[in-house]
Scaffold this active site. Structure first.
Site, PDB file in Angstrom:
ATOM      1  N   ARG A 116     -23.444 -27.133  42.690  1.00  0.00           N
ATOM      2  CA  ARG A 116     -23.464 -25.695  42.391  1.00  0.00           C
ATOM      3  C   ARG A 116     -24.761 -25.083  42.902  1.00  0.00           C
ATOM      4  O   ARG A 116     -25.838 -25.481  42.455  1.00  0.00           O
ATOM      5  CB  ARG A 116     -23.342 -25.468  40.872  1.00  0.00           C
ATOM      6  CG  ARG A 116     -21.965 -25.757  40.335  1.00  0.00           C
ATOM      7  CD  ARG A 116     -21.906 -25.580  38.822  1.00  0.00           C
ATOM      8  NE  ARG A 116     -22.362 -24.262  38.363  1.00  0.00           N
ATOM      9  CZ  ARG A 116     -22.268 -23.849  37.117  1.00  0.00           C
ATOM     10  NH1 ARG A 116     -21.727 -24.624  36.199  1.00  0.00           N
ATOM     11  NH2 ARG A 116     -22.705 -22.653  36.769  1.00  0.00           N
TER      12      ARG A 116
ATOM     13  N   ARG B 233     -18.345 -13.528  27.255  1.00  0.00           N
ATOM     14  CA  ARG B 233     -19.762 -13.428  27.597  1.00  0.00           C
ATOM     15  C   ARG B 233     -20.294 -12.014  27.420  1.00  0.00           C
ATOM     16  O   ARG B 233     -21.473 -11.765  27.691  1.00  0.00           O
ATOM     17  CB  ARG B 233     -19.949 -13.829  29.049  1.00  0.00           C
ATOM     18  CG  ARG B 233     -20.554 -15.233  29.264  1.00  0.00           C
ATOM     19  CD  ARG B 233     -20.583 -15.437  30.745  1.00  0.00           C
ATOM     20  NE  ARG B 233     -21.470 -16.398  31.290  1.00  0.00           N
ATOM     21  CZ  ARG B 233     -21.109 -17.637  31.625  1.00  0.00           C
ATOM     22  NH1 ARG B 233     -19.932 -18.110  31.343  1.00  0.00           N
ATOM     23  NH2 ARG B 233     -21.969 -18.419  32.241  1.00  0.00           N
TER      24      ARG B 233
ATOM     25  N   ARG C 101     -28.659 -31.127  36.562  1.00  0.00           N
ATOM     26  CA  ARG C 101     -27.239 -31.029  36.914  1.00  0.00           C
ATOM     27  C   ARG C 101     -27.065 -30.617  38.373  1.00  0.00           C
ATOM     28  O   ARG C 101     -26.159 -31.080  39.053  1.00  0.00           O
ATOM     29  CB  ARG C 101     -26.571 -29.986  35.988  1.00  0.00           C
ATOM     30  CG  ARG C 101     -25.066 -29.845  36.200  1.00  0.00           C
ATOM     31  CD  ARG C 101     -24.456 -28.953  35.147  1.00  0.00           C
ATOM     32  NE  ARG C 101     -24.863 -27.551  35.272  1.00  0.00           N
ATOM     33  CZ  ARG C 101     -24.569 -26.595  34.398  1.00  0.00           C
ATOM     34  NH1 ARG C 101     -23.881 -26.879  33.310  1.00  0.00           N
ATOM     35  NH2 ARG C 101     -24.966 -25.352  34.578  1.00  0.00           N
TER      36      ARG C 101
ATOM     37  N   ARG D  21     -29.719 -16.173  35.327  1.00  0.00           N
ATOM     38  CA  ARG D  21     -28.610 -16.508  34.424  1.00  0.00           C
ATOM     39  C   ARG D  21     -29.076 -16.524  32.974  1.00  0.00           C
ATOM     40  O   ARG D  21     -28.352 -16.097  32.068  1.00  0.00           O
ATOM     41  CB  ARG D  21     -28.004 -17.861  34.827  1.00  0.00           C
ATOM     42  CG  ARG D  21     -27.129 -17.731  36.069  1.00  0.00           C
ATOM     43  CD  ARG D  21     -26.927 -19.056  36.757  1.00  0.00           C
ATOM     44  NE  ARG D  21     -26.124 -19.979  35.985  1.00  0.00           N
ATOM     45  CZ  ARG D  21     -26.176 -21.308  36.134  1.00  0.00           C
ATOM     46  NH1 ARG D  21     -27.011 -21.859  37.004  1.00  0.00           N
ATOM     47  NH2 ARG D  21     -25.401 -22.082  35.427  1.00  0.00           N
TER      48      ARG D  21
ATOM     49  N   LYS E 173     -22.180 -26.981  26.984  1.00  0.00           N
ATOM     50  CA  LYS E 173     -20.829 -26.532  26.601  1.00  0.00           C
ATOM     51  C   LYS E 173     -19.750 -27.354  27.307  1.00  0.00           C
ATOM     52  O   LYS E 173     -18.777 -27.758  26.676  1.00  0.00           O
ATOM     53  CB  LYS E 173     -20.635 -25.039  26.932  1.00  0.00           C
ATOM     54  CG  LYS E 173     -21.614 -24.108  26.218  1.00  0.00           C
ATOM     55  CD  LYS E 173     -21.255 -22.646  26.419  1.00  0.00           C
ATOM     56  CE  LYS E 173     -21.382 -22.157  27.845  1.00  0.00           C
ATOM     57  NZ  LYS E 173     -22.761 -22.193  28.405  1.00  0.00           N
TER      58      LYS E 173
HETATM   59  P1  AMP Z   1     -20.547 -21.110  34.034  1.00  0.00           P
HETATM   60  O1  AMP Z   1     -19.825 -22.222  34.714  1.00  0.00           O
HETATM   61  O2  AMP Z   1     -19.960 -20.795  32.685  1.00  0.00           O
HETATM   62  O3  AMP Z   1     -22.042 -21.280  34.012  1.00  0.00           O
HETATM   63  O4  AMP Z   1     -20.270 -19.796  34.923  1.00  0.00           O
HETATM   64  C1  AMP Z   1     -20.710 -19.698  36.269  1.00  0.00           C
HETATM   65  C2  AMP Z   1     -20.680 -18.239  36.719  1.00  0.00           C
HETATM   66  O5  AMP Z   1     -19.339 -17.745  36.661  1.00  0.00           O
HETATM   67  C3  AMP Z   1     -21.481 -17.284  35.860  1.00  0.00           C
HETATM   68  O6  AMP Z   1     -22.862 -17.263  36.240  1.00  0.00           O
HETATM   69  C4  AMP Z   1     -20.783 -15.963  36.162  1.00  0.00           C
HETATM   70  O7  AMP Z   1     -21.148 -15.463  37.451  1.00  0.00           O
HETATM   71  C5  AMP Z   1     -19.321 -16.387  36.230  1.00  0.00           C
HETATM   72  N1  AMP Z   1     -18.666 -16.322  34.899  1.00  0.00           N
HETATM   73  C6  AMP Z   1     -18.157 -17.370  34.187  1.00  0.00           C
HETATM   74  N2  AMP Z   1     -17.641 -16.955  33.039  1.00  0.00           N
HETATM   75  C7  AMP Z   1     -17.817 -15.617  32.992  1.00  0.00           C
HETATM   76  C8  AMP Z   1     -17.508 -14.609  32.039  1.00  0.00           C
HETATM   77  N3  AMP Z   1     -16.898 -14.909  30.865  1.00  0.00           N
HETATM   78  N4  AMP Z   1     -17.857 -13.335  32.334  1.00  0.00           N
HETATM   79  C9  AMP Z   1     -18.442 -13.010  33.490  1.00  0.00           C
HETATM   80  N5  AMP Z   1     -18.781 -13.908  34.431  1.00  0.00           N
HETATM   81  C10 AMP Z   1     -18.472 -15.202  34.193  1.00  0.00           C
END
Ligand code: AMP
Length: 192
Positions: A135, A90, A129, A147, A14
């Site tokens: 991260r 999400r 990654r 996740r 994404k």
């Molecule tokens: P990402 O970078 O999209 O993989 O997000 C990393 C982490 O941020 C996720 O594992 C969640 O803990 C939190 N997070 C990001 N976006 C959301 C969302 N829309 N709702 C809830 N938690 C989120």
């Protein structure tokens, strides 16, 4: 305005595809994971609150995420020709809140583009990654597994929600970055 959701499990590409979409269509990028990481880096209260959820690969509570997105839309709306939402919504309550936020502004989601990638490939990409992203949630097998589980249980229903509105487009997310972008852009062109 053209408002699009780029949807998919962690590691589906994404972030990578968002960059290309922004470049080509001049949309404003709202990536909730990036926004949380920025807050974390700056040590804000919001960052501190989000950290314990992110560390475990769990979702940050809906009201926190929705508040942050609302603020970001308010900040950027005047100069935006549309949004690409990445990593948001999400959960179904987040999707409903987004629809309401946009409706209040006379806007709507044009479509959801969902990247479909097999689980083994996702794990491989996330670990790769993790070597450079810094991260911690990309480097730990249990966090990665969680996740993906959270995605399947809490996030996948969001695709059904937009499918019910006739807005879901599925794209096979394996291949070269440009090949996948080619498929995405031909779908976006249909939404314009
Ligand atoms: P990402 O970078 O999209 O993989 O997000 C990393 C982490 O941020 C996720 O594992 C969640 O803990 C939190 N997070 C990001 N976006 C959301 C969302 N829309 N709702 C809830 N938690 C989120």
């Amino acid at each position: 305005m053209l408002n699009i959701i780029l949807f998919g499990p962690p590691g589906a590409g994404k972030g990578t595809q968002s960059e290309k979409i922004i470049d080509q269509y001049k949309l404003t990028h709202i990536a909730t994971g990036d926004l949380f990481r920025k807050h974390l880096g700056e040590g804000t209260d919001l960052g501190k609150l989000a950290q314990k959820y992110m560390d475990e690969g769990n979702l940050v509570p809906d009201e926190v995420v929705i508040g942050m997105v609302d603020e970001k839309i308010k900040e950027t709306k005047a100069n935006s020709s549309g949004y690409i939402f990445d990593g948001f919504p999400r959960t179904v309550p987040q999707a409903k809140a987004l629809d309401t936020l946009l409706k209040e502004k006379g806007e709507k989601i044009a479509g959801m583009i969902a990247l479909d990638v097999p689980e083994e490939e996702l794990k491989k990409r996330i670990k790769e990654r993790g070597k450079t992203s810094g991260r911690t949630d990309d480097q730990d097998e249990a966090k990665i597994e969680n996740r993906i589980k959270v995605y399947q249980e809490e996030t996948l229903p969001v695709a059904n929600y937009y499918d019910g509105e006739g807005k879901l487009v599925k794209i096979h997310g394996v291949g070269s970055i440009d090949e996948i972008f080619g498929k995405i852009s031909s779908e976006i062109d249909k939404l314009k």
